[in-house]
Design a protein around this motif. Structure first.
Motif, PDB file in Angstrom:
ATOM      1  N   LEU A  35       0.812  -1.198   0.194  1.00 23.61           N
ATOM      2  CA  LEU A  35      -0.026  -0.070  -0.040  1.00 23.61           C
ATOM      3  C   LEU A  35       0.894   1.137   0.147  1.00 23.61           C
ATOM      4  O   LEU A  35       1.678   1.379   0.722  1.00 23.61           O
ATOM      5  CB  LEU A  35      -0.855  -0.073   1.203  1.00 23.61           C
ATOM      6  N   SER A  36       0.294   2.127  -0.695  1.00 19.67           N
ATOM      7  CA  SER A  36       0.908   3.525  -0.707  1.00 19.67           C
ATOM      8  C   SER A  36       0.293   4.249   0.462  1.00 19.67           C
ATOM      9  O   SER A  36      -0.659   3.927   1.151  1.00 19.67           O
ATOM     10  CB  SER A  36       0.640   4.522  -1.870  1.00 19.67           C
ATOM     11  N   ALA A  37       0.536   5.679   0.682  1.00 22.32           N
ATOM     12  CA  ALA A  37       0.031   6.525   1.747  1.00 22.32           C
ATOM     13  C   ALA A  37      -1.167   6.965   1.269  1.00 22.32           C
ATOM     14  O   ALA A  37      -1.250   6.828  -0.105  1.00 22.32           O
ATOM     15  CB  ALA A  37       1.043   7.561   2.127  1.00 22.32           C
ATOM     16  N   THR A  41      -0.895  12.676   1.254  1.00 23.26           N
ATOM     17  CA  THR A  41      -0.243  12.693   2.642  1.00 23.26           C
ATOM     18  C   THR A  41       1.375  12.951   2.300  1.00 23.26           C
ATOM     19  O   THR A  41       2.024  13.650   3.012  1.00 23.26           O
ATOM     20  CB  THR A  41      -0.333  11.109   3.034  1.00 23.26           C
ATOM     21  N   THR A  42       1.987  12.313   1.377  1.00 25.04           N
ATOM     22  CA  THR A  42       3.292  12.372   1.250  1.00 25.04           C
ATOM     23  C   THR A  42       3.626  13.797   0.643  1.00 25.04           C
ATOM     24  O   THR A  42       4.655  14.469   1.210  1.00 25.04           O
ATOM     25  CB  THR A  42       3.949  11.373   0.220  1.00 25.04           C
ATOM     26  N   ASN A  43       2.871  14.528  -0.119  1.00 24.25           N
ATOM     27  CA  ASN A  43       3.075  15.785  -0.467  1.00 24.25           C
ATOM     28  C   ASN A  43       2.922  16.708   0.815  1.00 24.25           C
ATOM     29  O   ASN A  43       3.944  17.514   1.136  1.00 24.25           O
ATOM     30  CB  ASN A  43       1.956  16.101  -1.461  1.00 24.25           C
ATOM     31  N   GLY A 119       3.461   8.137   6.243  1.00 29.52           N
ATOM     32  CA  GLY A 119       2.480   7.794   5.439  1.00 29.52           C
ATOM     33  C   GLY A 119       2.129   6.364   5.251  1.00 29.52           C
ATOM     34  O   GLY A 119       0.977   5.816   5.318  1.00 29.52           O
ATOM     35  N   GLU A 120       3.055   5.674   4.786  1.00 27.31           N
ATOM     36  CA  GLU A 120       2.905   4.304   4.295  1.00 27.31           C
ATOM     37  C   GLU A 120       2.582   3.409   5.713  1.00 27.31           C
ATOM     38  O   GLU A 120       1.973   2.463   5.620  1.00 27.31           O
ATOM     39  CB  GLU A 120       3.811   3.759   3.323  1.00 27.31           C
ATOM     40  N   LEU A 121       3.397   3.874   6.721  1.00 31.19           N
ATOM     41  CA  LEU A 121       3.149   3.016   8.019  1.00 31.19           C
ATOM     42  C   LEU A 121       1.656   3.294   8.513  1.00 31.19           C
ATOM     43  O   LEU A 121       1.078   2.102   9.008  1.00 31.19           O
ATOM     44  CB  LEU A 121       4.106   3.391   9.091  1.00 31.19           C
ATOM     45  N   ARG A 196       9.961   9.211  -4.868  1.00 27.64           N
ATOM     46  CA  ARG A 196       8.681   9.777  -4.954  1.00 27.64           C
ATOM     47  C   ARG A 196       7.944   8.608  -6.046  1.00 27.64           C
ATOM     48  O   ARG A 196       8.345   8.146  -7.217  1.00 27.64           O
ATOM     49  CB  ARG A 196       8.169  11.080  -5.475  1.00 27.64           C
ATOM     50  N   GLY A 197       6.728   8.195  -5.871  1.00 26.54           N
ATOM     51  CA  GLY A 197       5.983   7.103  -6.509  1.00 26.54           C
ATOM     52  C   GLY A 197       6.595   5.804  -6.449  1.00 26.54           C
ATOM     53  O   GLY A 197       6.351   4.597  -7.011  1.00 26.54           O
ATOM     54  N   GLY A 198       7.430   5.538  -5.397  1.00 32.15           N
ATOM     55  CA  GLY A 198       8.316   4.192  -5.078  1.00 32.15           C
ATOM     56  C   GLY A 198       7.399   2.905  -4.690  1.00 32.15           C
ATOM     57  O   GLY A 198       7.975   1.975  -4.772  1.00 32.15           O
ATOM     58  N   SER A 199       6.169   3.304  -4.488  1.00 35.22           N
ATOM     59  CA  SER A 199       5.378   1.995  -4.031  1.00 35.22           C
ATOM     60  C   SER A 199       5.486   0.758  -5.163  1.00 35.22           C
ATOM     61  O   SER A 199       5.388  -0.294  -4.926  1.00 35.22           O
ATOM     62  CB  SER A 199       3.935   2.454  -3.483  1.00 35.22           C
ATOM     63  N   ASP A 200       5.060   1.614  -6.379  1.00 35.90           N
ATOM     64  CA  ASP A 200       5.427   0.399  -7.578  1.00 35.90           C
ATOM     65  C   ASP A 200       6.533  -0.433  -7.627  1.00 35.90           C
ATOM     66  O   ASP A 200       6.707  -1.467  -7.806  1.00 35.90           O
ATOM     67  CB  ASP A 200       5.444   1.430  -8.755  1.00 35.90           C
TER      68      ASP A 200
END
Ligand code: ADP
Ligand code: ASP
Ligand code: MG
Length: 441
Positions: A35-37, A41-43, A119-121, A196-200
């Motif tokens: 999952l992403s945040a 959130t990250t922004n 955010g991801e946590l 940024r965008g690293g969840s992919d």
């Protein structure tokens, strides 16, 4: 094993996260959910971090309070029973206590990266307790226990695989394992991220590391489109792409994928499927090693490019000249995207301007240097493009009235790269949409 990644929009509202739960439950067998945040959130964490680094504590606190309020509302809507509503509020107050603790301390680059990880946590913890409330057996698989990068910021694929293979056998009882995208540890064992965008990228690294059956990237659009839908109105999804094609598109600006996503999947031959959370029935895009030759598949654009021209009389017939030029970029860890040479000059493009001044100073010993900023690479992607007769003709006819600064073709069979000033980007994408795909703008 399936790796299923959901981006910020897919988890950004409580009802969307609930839908993610349904989707995951419908996927048979054991799976790792990345999952992403929550969207935005990250922004916001970046904005808070920037305020704190610059000593703007009041502005940072205002952003923190706004984000906290958003999370309180989210948690209140996500959970139904009083017991889980209390758990939800407890999660929120725990994360925001930590964020305030980080903000109160000596705020440096390390605390910044720890801040970005929250955010991801938080999103994965929400999802875990949401499934628990639905009485679904699941486990959290903390990314910080297995995801790592080396001193060059490169993911350590073999080590990631070894750690996962040690962790997974203790989790065979649960079909659903939940982990965080984006975050990792660096070579100093500090909390870091995959950019940024690293969840992919996380999803692909896990899929490759454990040789999963498939990596699924669920987002807010029905697959990779033939052109940038943020710029051009009439775009269409592409059913199939080869790894090479998808890799070029991701690297050259198709935001749907983090630029490096395809690399690990391709290395280990794991197919990647792009799907739409908002329209599950849409076929999406399958990325694998299968592909047809001679077809133009898509166009992408990468902004923020700098072109550097080195004009030198020494270049004439001088072997070793280009090596010396490239060594300057290598010393400053600055990758080159495009190259174009003539007998007396060479032009290269870079997108990382951090060491630009030093690079220019060092290049001056070769000749006259000129620099053009605000450039965009337009990348036309397909498979075995040279086998398509008149392909360059089609491209240049479409761009008849656009001043082209540089062209690169033949380096790979998958791409024609064109450099234009960024002010011509939108028009170029529209003209190519019409000229190559007969789609209007
Ligand atoms: P997520 O939060 O799920 O990771 P992103 O916003 O990172 O989603 O990526 C999805 C977005 O990528 C789409 O909404 C779309 O605007 C953008 N995009 C850019 N180029 C393309 C393309 N060629 N095909 C599909 N989407 C693209
Ligand atoms: N949350 C991170 C970002 O916004 C990672 C991601 O969404 O892929 O960049
Ligand atoms: Mg993304």
């Amino acid at each position: 094993m399936y790796i299923i990644k959901f981006g910020g929009t897919s988890v950004g509202k409580p009802e969307r996260l609930q839908k993610v739960g349904e989707l995951v439950l419908r996927t048979p067998g054991q799976k790792i959910v990345v999952l992403s945040a929550l969207s935005g959130t990250t922004n916001t964490l970046v904005a808070i971090g920037d305020h704190l680094l610059a000593g703007r504590k009041t502005e940072a606190e205002m952003e923190i309070a706004k984000l906290e309020h958003h999370y309180q509302t989210y948690a209140a809507d996500l959970f139904s029973s009083p017991e889980y509503k209390a758990i939800g509020q407890d999660i929120v107050s725990r994360y925001f206590s930590l964020i305030r603790l980080l903000a109160a301390g000596k705020f440096d680059d390390r605390s910044y990266r720890e801040l970005l990880a929250q955010g991801e946590l938080a999103s994965t913890e929400f999802f875990y307790y949401h499934l628990r409330e639905r009485k679904v057996d699941c486990r959290l698989l903390p990314a910080l226990h297995f995801m790592s990068i080396d001193e060059n910021q490169e993911p350590e694929l073999d080590k990631i695989g070894e750690r996962l293979k040690a962790l997974l056998p203790s989790m065979v009882k649960q079909d659903i394992l939940i982990t965080q995208g984006y975050i990792c540890r660096n070579h100093r064992n500090e909390i870091d991220n995959l950019k940024r965008g690293g969840s992919d990228y996380t999803a692909s690294l896990i899929g490759a590391a454990i040789q999963a059956n498939e990596i699924q990237i669920w987002t807010d659009i029905d697959g990779m489109h033939n052109n940038d839908p943020r710029v051009v109105k009439k775009t269409v999804p592409i059913a199939e792409l080869t790894f090479d094609e998808a890799s070029e598109l991701a690297y050259f600006g198709a935001k749907i994928l983090h630029p490096s996503t395809i690399v690990p999947a391709q290395k280990r031959g794991v197919p990647v499927r792009l799907k739409n959370t908002l329209d599950e029935q849409a076929p999406g895009t399958l990325i694998s090693d299968k592909g047809s030759a001679g077809e133009i598949k898509a166009i992408a654009a990468k902004d923020g490019i700098i072109a550097i021209n080195i004009k030198s009389s020494r270049m004439l017939l001088a072997f070793g000249f280009l090596r010396e030029v490239f060594e300057v970029f290598e010393r400053h860890k600055t990758p080159i995207d495009m190259i174009s040479t003539s007998e007396v000059a060479v032009s290269v493009t870079i997108d990382d301007a951090r060491h630009l001044d030093t690079i220019i100073t060092e290049l001056q010993r070769f000749g006259t240097i000129s620099v053009d900023k605000d450039q965009t690479i337009i990348c036309i992607v397909g498979n075995k493009l040279a086998e398509r007769q008149g392909v360059l003709n089609e491209v240049f006819r479409s761009l008849e009235n656009v001043p082209v600064r540089m062209v690169s073709f033949g380096g790979s069979q998958n791409n024609i790269s064109i450099l234009v000033e960024s002010q011509h980007k939108e028009r170029s994408l529209r003209l190519l949409n019409q000229g190559l795909f007969s789609l209007g703008d």
